[in-house]
Design an enzyme around this catalytic site. Structure first.
Site: not given
Length: 540
Positions: A285, A296, A310
């Site tokens: 999460s 990224d 998740k």
């Protein structure tokens, strides 16, 4: 009849006002009226006396079970527990416990808190609290351990087959989001972030600034085992290392108001310091938002094992009488556009189990620097290590408590003065394998569970005699595969055994101290941070 028409009209007005974005509001009102009348008739006419609260709880639980495991109904106690988790403070005995039907097992006592002061150890089985025998207590026995600060509670527990008693004095427990940080060699700072409560970013900033004041010019952020928490804190923690106004995550939903883009809002602490983020199969999460954002944006190197996966966002909604429902409202996406949700709860298999997204069908995305990353099933590290993994065999061992119980046995049969002296040897591992084979653990894989379920169906259809030999042969093959798996997955199992054993002697603080000189992921992080050329090659 007139009253019934008035009720239905009022219900329609209410639902039209509150769920007008739904095209099926009439159907919702219709189904609620059907359920209401059925519930009333059942309670008034059933042959035996019913408990309306229990019936309703069963109905709600069954309804939500068909969605995903994160959409939950919270009673008043659950709501209060959620507030405690997010605040990072509560009153209690200062231990992680596992509640069973007839006992409570101490999983981990926190150093210098009531359970520890009273002498309780991991593996102790609490069988009586005050005058209440837990085996005769039908509700959540864990609630009996809670109480006002300064109050005392007597406990009877079993340790290695021997009954013991002790008295605890409850006190305020502070749960730190950052339980440990230290300066390593070569000016490398090491920060453990264990949860995303409302103190996560402030404690991480404090740790970073303290380490930089001591000369740290490289950082390891350890998110292994971090189950997540507040989305806002995930954004704030990422913001420590990336500039203001950077996109960190996007949430998408069928409800338009939940479609949002989350950007960093604050001035960062340090956007250039070399950074490694550690993750494993229990990083979930909010941890994945941070790791995915860092990866990224090419802000740091991610090391460890694929994270949990998740990618679902929950929001609590208030109900009546102090209750709430925690609803999955959207999916979140990393800056490159990846959704890292691993299980598809909306397209289940024939056994009604959520299926894992096919990694062969994963889509490719590009990081800020043009590196290729993939969606579907957690954050894939830039450097993957076997010791961080969680195979099916390892997961089955954890579920069966085999690792936990072996660590208990080890603690009471070995002495250890310093964590630096510890090494889980090959002979120790052979002892563990023997322990697993000789014990009564339900060391059961998902394949075994499915096979046994199929055999039950065959028995009902009176086909069990014809398939019995094949069934036994399959079970034998699976057992052989499991035994082989103990060797195949030796590295990851040994890592978990080491962690569990070190905690028994030196608490969690001692485990982190052990990590900085022995843990493969930390050592690999140090290696990468010391080699600036390799670090930059990975990111570019």
């Amino acid at each position: 009849m007139k009253k019934r028409i008035i009720f239905s009209s009022a219900a329609l007005v209410l639902f039209f006002a509150t769920v007008s974005f739904k095209s099926d509001f009439f159907e919702i009102a219709k189904q609620i009226e059907i359920f209401t009348t059925m519930f009333k008739e059942l309670n008034m006419n059933y042959v035996d006396e019913t408990n309306p609260a229990e019936l309703m709880d069963t109905a709600i639980t069954a309804m939500l079970d068909d969605l995903d495991p994160y959409t939950k109904y919270w009673n008043e106690q659950d709501v209060e527990a959620s507030k405690i988790r997010n605040a990072g403070e509560y009153t209690g005995i200062g231990a992680t416990v596992k509640t069973g039907k007839h006992s409570i097992v101490i999983v981990e006592p926190y150093k210098d808190y009531p359970a520890d002061k009273a002498g309780l150890k991991a593996g102790d089985e609490i069988i009586k609290i005050g005058d209440i025998d837990i085996s005769n207590f039908d509700e959540d026995a864990g609630e009996l351990l809670k109480g006002a600060g300064g109050t005392k509670v007597s406990i009877t527990y079993k340790r290695q087959g021997e009954l013991k008693t002790t008295v605890l004095t409850r006190e305020e427990i502070e749960v730190n989001a950052v339980p440990f940080y230290t300066l390593l060699s070569d000016n490398i700072g090491y920060i453990v972030l264990s949860k995303f409560n409302n103190k996560a970013s402030s404690e991480t900033i404090a740790a970073l600034e303290a380490l930089k004041a001591k000369g740290a010019d490289k950082i390891i952020l350890d998110l292994r085992g971090n189950p997540g928490g507040l989305l806002s804190e995930a954004i704030n923690v990422t913001n420590i290392f990336v500039p203001k106004n950077a996109l960190i995550t996007t949430t998408k939903s069928v409800v338009k108001k939940y479609n949002k883009e989350y950007y960093t809002k604050n001035q960062p602490i340090d956007v250039t310091i070399p950074l490694v983020v550690l993750v494993n199969g229990r990083s979930a999460s909010a941890s994945e938002i941070v790791a995915g954002g860092i990866q990224d944006l090419d802000r740091g190197v991610v090391i460890g094992a694929r994270s949990f996966g998740k990618g679902l966002v929950q929001r609590p909604k208030k109900l009546t009488y102090g209750t709430q429902i925690k609803i999955t409202i959207s999916r979140y996406y990393t800056p490159s556009g990846r959704c890292i949700q691993a299980l598809d709860y909306w397209n289940r298999d024939k056994n009604n189990k959520a299926v894992r997204y096919d990694k062969n069908e994963s889509k490719a995305f590009k990081t800020k620097n043009g590196r290729t990353v993939y969606d579907g099933g957690g954050i894939q590290p830039d450097i993957e290590l076997a010791s961080s993994g969680y195979s099916n065999i390892t997961t089955a061992l954890l579920k069966s408590d085999a690792i936990f119980d072996f660590a208990t046995q080890y603690y009471y049969s070995h002495s250890l003065n310093k964590s630096s002296d510890f090494a889980f040897t090959d002979s120790d591992y052979e002892a563990f394998k023997k322990f697993v084979k000789q014990s009564q653990f339900s060391f059961e894989t998902e394949t075994e569970a499915a096979l046994k379920k199929a055999m039950l169906v065959a028995k009902k259809e009176k086909m069990d005699a014809s398939v019995f030999d094949s069934y036994q042969a399959l079970l034998k093959t699976i057992q052989t595969t499991k035994e082989q798996g103990l060797d195949t997955d030796r590295q990851e199992i040994k890592a978990l055994l080491t962690d569990e054993i070190i905690k028994r002697y030196f608490y969690r603080e001692g485990l982190y101290e052990y990590y900085v000189t022995h843990n493969p992921e930390v050592l690999k992080s140090i290696e990468i941070l010391k080699d600036s050329k390799e670090y930059n090659n990975i990111l570019n």
